[in-house]
Write an enzyme that holds these catalytic residues in place. Sequence first.
Site, PDB file in Angstrom:
ATOM      1  N   THR A 101      39.572  72.146  -0.752  1.00  0.00           N
ATOM      2  CA  THR A 101      40.898  72.046  -0.134  1.00  0.00           C
ATOM      3  C   THR A 101      41.750  70.983  -0.813  1.00  0.00           C
ATOM      4  O   THR A 101      42.955  71.167  -1.019  1.00  0.00           O
ATOM      5  CB  THR A 101      40.769  71.740   1.371  1.00  0.00           C
ATOM      6  OG1 THR A 101      40.103  72.829   2.015  1.00  0.00           O
ATOM      7  CG2 THR A 101      42.125  71.522   2.008  1.00  0.00           C
ATOM      8  N   ASN A 142      39.966  79.204   0.278  1.00  0.00           N
ATOM      9  CA  ASN A 142      38.742  79.985   0.125  1.00  0.00           C
ATOM     10  C   ASN A 142      38.880  81.226  -0.741  1.00  0.00           C
ATOM     11  O   ASN A 142      37.882  81.879  -1.055  1.00  0.00           O
ATOM     12  CB  ASN A 142      38.213  80.373   1.512  1.00  0.00           C
ATOM     13  CG  ASN A 142      37.995  79.161   2.388  1.00  0.00           C
ATOM     14  OD1 ASN A 142      37.979  78.035   1.909  1.00  0.00           O
ATOM     15  ND2 ASN A 142      37.837  79.388   3.680  1.00  0.00           N
ATOM     16  N   HIS A 188      -0.437  75.217 -31.903  1.00  0.00           N
ATOM     17  CA  HIS A 188      -1.070  74.051 -31.270  1.00  0.00           C
ATOM     18  C   HIS A 188      -0.829  72.784 -32.085  1.00  0.00           C
ATOM     19  O   HIS A 188      -1.623  71.832 -32.039  1.00  0.00           O
ATOM     20  CB  HIS A 188      -2.583  74.256 -31.083  1.00  0.00           C
ATOM     21  CG  HIS A 188      -2.945  75.450 -30.271  1.00  0.00           C
ATOM     22  ND1 HIS A 188      -3.192  75.392 -28.917  1.00  0.00           N
ATOM     23  CD2 HIS A 188      -3.066  76.764 -30.618  1.00  0.00           C
ATOM     24  CE1 HIS A 188      -3.477  76.604 -28.466  1.00  0.00           C
ATOM     25  NE2 HIS A 188      -3.398  77.445 -29.483  1.00  0.00           N
ATOM     26  N   SER A 318      19.668  52.813 -37.437  1.00  0.00           N
ATOM     27  CA  SER A 318      19.076  51.642 -36.801  1.00  0.00           C
ATOM     28  C   SER A 318      19.933  50.416 -37.032  1.00  0.00           C
ATOM     29  O   SER A 318      20.583  50.272 -38.065  1.00  0.00           O
ATOM     30  CB  SER A 318      17.664  51.394 -37.360  1.00  0.00           C
ATOM     31  OG  SER A 318      17.131  50.185 -36.874  1.00  0.00           O
ATOM     32  N   LYS A 324      17.456  53.594 -42.475  1.00  0.00           N
ATOM     33  CA  LYS A 324      16.915  54.598 -41.556  1.00  0.00           C
ATOM     34  C   LYS A 324      18.027  55.560 -41.118  1.00  0.00           C
ATOM     35  O   LYS A 324      19.127  55.143 -40.753  1.00  0.00           O
ATOM     36  CB  LYS A 324      16.304  53.921 -40.333  1.00  0.00           C
ATOM     37  CG  LYS A 324      15.492  54.858 -39.438  1.00  0.00           C
ATOM     38  CD  LYS A 324      14.746  54.050 -38.365  1.00  0.00           C
ATOM     39  CE  LYS A 324      13.748  54.928 -37.616  1.00  0.00           C
ATOM     40  NZ  LYS A 324      14.419  55.890 -36.749  1.00  0.00           N
ATOM     41  N   GLU A 331      19.273  65.654 -31.846  1.00  0.00           N
ATOM     42  CA  GLU A 331      18.961  64.939 -30.601  1.00  0.00           C
ATOM     43  C   GLU A 331      20.020  65.184 -29.535  1.00  0.00           C
ATOM     44  O   GLU A 331      19.694  65.339 -28.350  1.00  0.00           O
ATOM     45  CB  GLU A 331      18.861  63.439 -30.876  1.00  0.00           C
ATOM     46  CG  GLU A 331      17.663  63.036 -31.713  1.00  0.00           C
ATOM     47  CD  GLU A 331      17.720  61.585 -32.159  1.00  0.00           C
ATOM     48  OE1 GLU A 331      16.708  61.091 -32.678  1.00  0.00           O
ATOM     49  OE2 GLU A 331      18.779  60.942 -31.994  1.00  0.00           O
TER      50      GLU A 331
END
Length: 473
Positions: A101, A142, A188, A318, A324, A331
């Site tokens: 609302t 609504n 595995h 880093s 690095k 990610e």
Amino acid sequence: MAETVRIERDFIGELSIPASAYYGIQTMRAVDNFPITGVPIEKELIFALAAVKKAAAMANMDMKMLPPRIGEVIIKAAEEVMQGQLLDQFIVDSIQGGAGTSINMNMNEVLANRGLELLSKVKGDYFHCNPNNHVNMSQSTNDAIPTALRIAAYRHAATLLQTMEQLHEGFVQKQVEFDDVVKVGRTHLQDAVPIKLGQEFGAYAKVLSRDMERLQEASKRLLSINMGATAVGTGLNAKTAYIQKVTEYLGEITGLPLYTAEDLVDATQNTDAYLEMSAALKVCAVNMSKICNDIRLMASGPRAGFSELLLPARQPGSSIMPGKVNPVMVEVMNQISFQVIGNDHTIALACGAGQFELNVMGPVIAFNLLQSLKIMNNGMDVFHRFAIKELDANRDHIKRVLDQSFTMITALNPHLGYDVAAGIVKEALRTKQTITSIILERGLLTIEELQEIMHPEQMTTPGIAGERFLHMG
């Protein structure tokens, strides 16, 4: 100098509103009541709701219910909002009580006060253009808010599908580019049998194509809207002709093939269309996270990891370790996937929390669904542009590892038997000898037979190995 104010009143009381503000008293009450996320209404939802208000004004004018002079300024104001104007006037929080609302009234008040300005009246003089009586005519929160959400979600999904298509093409290109790169396959997390790097990327393309199909199917359900349902789906205060007209106008305004739901009570009560869209996004997020896990592992290193893939360097990795570089674009796609999966759980809980004629949890559904669509699009875009496009294979390293592995021993099973082949692997591990040298020392196979059987590229093509075995037998 302090900004001048105007006094607005509702049945609860009165409040001071900045004189220059286009929002009004109900918006201010929502701002006071819901300081929740600090995140304002999503822009695509604002656009969609303005389109709803424009279509409603046009339909109400056709019904001779809304005076043309008032209807025209509401339409003009709605068009301005759709063009990106007055966005700073939508100040209610994304998560709120009231089934939306406050979002609806924020829009109604902004359009009413801009309409008053166009009529050369002062803001807050609602006799001439009223947020409830005129802007919200023949509507309820609504039906207006669910319709706007469906439009916003559909448009976001269309953009996401375009981005997914680009990523899919990126995977296909890598499938072709890496078709000649035979590597150690793993199950595995242990060495298994040879596989082409291109085959792995081909599998990524396939699963993404299924994700696109699921998203396209879920999008179709969003085109069914409940405009004219008003409060509970019975259409109270909305003429039958209005229901048809408002849907037609809204389709023209948005360019979408919208249609009135077959059962307006059902369409007002139930929110499964949002849940279906969210579920499709969740499946895609799970698949993308798995793909990103693979790529991060294959790119791990550069010395102590798998070091099979070479990701583009995007930023130093880093604050303490010089040189690095981290797989940041992969990610971030993982993290987006986690957020979308979590959002789906929230949406599922909210969709199941409706009672009787209305699900009042619409704001949290909208917040999470639109966020999922938006961040999936943005994430897939940068993942494609900054990770996949310039991705390369560490070919020399991949070949060296394959040559030193025992992955091709499986091809010898039909010729030597499982037990003999397993014994050769055990001896190779103990003595540091190669599989080839042990087989030749024992006279189990000739060098020509070994070359025929253990060609790694042949081992990656379904059917060829079996055919070659039958030919040699």
